[in-house]
Design a protein around this motif. Structure first.
Motif: not given
Length: 213
Positions: A1-9, A11-30
């Motif tokens: 969220m901090v990356e995205i709100l700072s305009g670093n889409l 970096a934020g997207k890469a972190t989110l992709q890692k999150l859903v890869d590690e935990d496919p049931r993480n609906l907030p991340a999706w």
């Protein structure tokens, strides 16, 4: 969220992709990944997110709003309307859903629904800028000029949108008050320099004032 709100889409997207890869049931991340992918027009990622979120949406207003936003970005107004109606089924007073539905009503020319959503929004928030603006447009179409002027001014007291500025300027010009219309028309083109209707209004008002140059 901090990356995205700072305009670093990215970096934020890469972190989110890692999150859903590690935990496919993480609906907030999706959900957040879908919003970021939509901003970047990443259709492949959007499609993947929707395949996960759609069956999981259930009664989650946040997920349903995300799906509605993605549907609108994909120019699927009927799909967006379906998701927004489901939000209101769960949360009848969700202002975001009501505002997005009102925008769809205007875009699709569904006047009866627009009037219904205007009434609901104004009952929740009498100063709502969008609802007052659309109400003014409806009143203007009925030639209820005094009521329309009041509604446009109520909208502008909350938000100085170029459309409301332009429409109020045009109404005042029609009522024979080009002097009062001029600053509103100038403000409209300052707020949105590519609003063709506002430039047209400004030109007509200037002609009325005897300023052809």
């Amino acid at each position: 969220m901090v990356e995205i709100l700072s305009g670093n889409l990215a970096a934020g997207k890469a972190t989110l992709q890692k999150l859903v890869d590690e935990d496919p049931r993480n609906l907030p991340a999706w959900t957040l990944l879908a919003a970021v992918a939509g901003e970047e027009n990443d259709e492949k990622t959007v499609a993947k997110c929707m395949s996960v979120l759609t069956p999981a949406a259930g009664d989650s207003p946040q997920i349903l709003l995300t799906l509605a936003r993605l549907a609108m970005a994909r120019r699927d107004p009927d799909g967006a309307r379906k998701h927004l109606d489901n939000v209101l089924r769960v949360q009848p007073n969700n202002r975001t859903a009501l505002e997005w539905l009102l925008e769809l009503d205007v875009r699709q020319g569904v006047r009866q629904k627009a009037e219904e959503h205007v009434e609901r929004l104004l009952s929740l928030d009498p100063r709502n800028a969008l609802a007052n603006y659309v109400l003014g447009s409806i009143q203007f179409a009925r030639q209820e000029l005094e009521l329309a002027e009041s509604s446009y001014r109520a909208s502008l007291s909350t938000q100085r949108s170029d459309d409301a500025l332009n429409d109020l300027a045009w109404l005042l010009m029609l009522k024979g008050s080009p002097d009062e219309a001029l600053p509103l028309a100038r403000e409209a083109v300052q707020v949105n320099p590519v609003n063709a209707a506002a430039w047209d209004t400004l030109g007509v008002v200037l002609l009325k004032l005897g300023q052809p140059d």
